[in-house]
Scaffold this active site. Sequence first.
Site, PDB file in Angstrom:
ATOM      1  N   LYS A  94    -116.315  61.606  16.131  1.00  0.00           N
ATOM      2  CA  LYS A  94    -115.244  61.239  16.585  1.00  0.00           C
ATOM      3  C   LYS A  94    -115.283  59.575  16.876  1.00  0.00           C
ATOM      4  O   LYS A  94    -116.265  58.956  17.477  1.00  0.00           O
ATOM      5  CB  LYS A  94    -115.094  61.892  18.042  1.00  0.00           C
ATOM      6  CG  LYS A  94    -113.999  61.431  18.966  1.00  0.00           C
ATOM      7  CD  LYS A  94    -113.750  62.509  20.234  1.00  0.00           C
ATOM      8  CE  LYS A  94    -112.795  61.862  21.107  1.00  0.00           C
ATOM      9  NZ  LYS A  94    -112.535  62.737  22.283  1.00  0.00           N
TER      10      LYS A  94
HETATM   11  C1  5RP Z   1    -114.713  60.161  25.548  1.00  0.00           C
HETATM   12  C2  5RP Z   1    -114.281  61.373  24.829  1.00  0.00           C
HETATM   13  C3  5RP Z   1    -113.292  62.122  25.403  1.00  0.00           C
HETATM   14  O1  5RP Z   1    -113.038  63.301  25.098  1.00  0.00           O
HETATM   15  C4  5RP Z   1    -112.001  61.518  24.675  1.00  0.00           C
HETATM   16  O2  5RP Z   1    -112.003  59.996  24.835  1.00  0.00           O
HETATM   17  C5  5RP Z   1    -110.852  61.974  25.564  1.00  0.00           C
HETATM   18  O3  5RP Z   1    -109.575  61.917  25.051  1.00  0.00           O
HETATM   19  P1  5RP Z   1    -108.402  60.718  25.010  1.00  0.00           P
HETATM   20  O4  5RP Z   1    -109.048  59.247  24.911  1.00  0.00           O
HETATM   21  O5  5RP Z   1    -107.481  61.219  24.148  1.00  0.00           O
HETATM   22  O6  5RP Z   1    -107.849  61.053  26.604  1.00  0.00           O
HETATM   23  O7  5RP Z   1    -114.737  61.944  23.874  1.00  0.00           O
HETATM   24  O8  5RP Z   1    -115.847  59.444  24.754  1.00  0.00           O
END
Ligand code: 5RP
Length: 292
Positions: A203
């Site tokens: 991710k």
């Molecule tokens: C932090 C994460 C969070 O799950 C993610 O960033 C959350 O999603 P969003 O940024 O879309 O609110 O992995 O590292």
Amino acid sequence: MADAQGNKIAKNFYVDVKPETKGFYLKGLTGYDWGVQDRMTRMFDKKSGHTVMLAFDHGYIMGPTAGLERMDITVKPLIEYADVLMCTRGALRSCVPSDSNKPIALRCTTGATLLNELSYECLGVDIEDACRLNASAMAIQVFAGAQYEHNSLDNLAQSIDRGLRYGIPTLGVTAVGKDMARDARYLGLATRVCAEIGCQFVKTYYCENFEEVASGCPVPIVIAGGKKVPELDALKLAFNAIRDGACGVDMGRNIFQAECPISMLKAVREVVHNGATAEQAYQMYQDLMASK
Ligand code: 5RP
């Protein structure tokens, strides 16, 4: 005991039909064991090859955040529209009904809060508990270039080893520290490091020249949504990411902080799975809101 009599005599061995030998449908994962591939298939749609993950793990470092003060109220109505739920085991056991039957990307690192150095993390979930919760993936935060980079890479390597023992994929989550630019050079390095250490998917954040980041990462990438932006902009982010090689989104705030979270999640799905443009999906979002 097997019956020795009355059995149909086996005669069709299809000797002219060659057995299927083609690889797995997600990039870089052909060499993995059945359990890993099965779990990846639960998370990534076979037709589109993509996924829409709903992230609500923010509380593990931030405490109650805007939109997630009451996860039992905010998250439950969204569950059926997400492909994967990304959360902590605390959120899962307390707020997600066990008959939801959704794949879980279980947040498995801990050790820091917003009040301290974020990169000083350790593993916070035993592999046995990940199995007990039927996790489809373990999510491990990676802080490339940060003060405690070494710890986070050690967490990642350990998670991958444990996951491989039980067929559970590891999702490397590339964090961006205060001083790090969200550019293709940095994100390209961070995602590639995750993949080389052995993550089955990664991710990261969308950035300029994202196609180079996606191309240089040998396993699927999903992108984070980041801070809340207007709905059309969030849909453009999803569209651009998919166009440039991402295999999905893992969105949180741009879903549950949207004016109508369910409609937003449905609109994001149109982009990620059905190839809608951001404008088409936004029109759908508005139509859904108007019909309420
Ligand atoms: C932090 C994460 C969070 O799950 C993610 O960033 C959350 O999603 P969003 O940024 O879309 O609110 O992995 O590292």
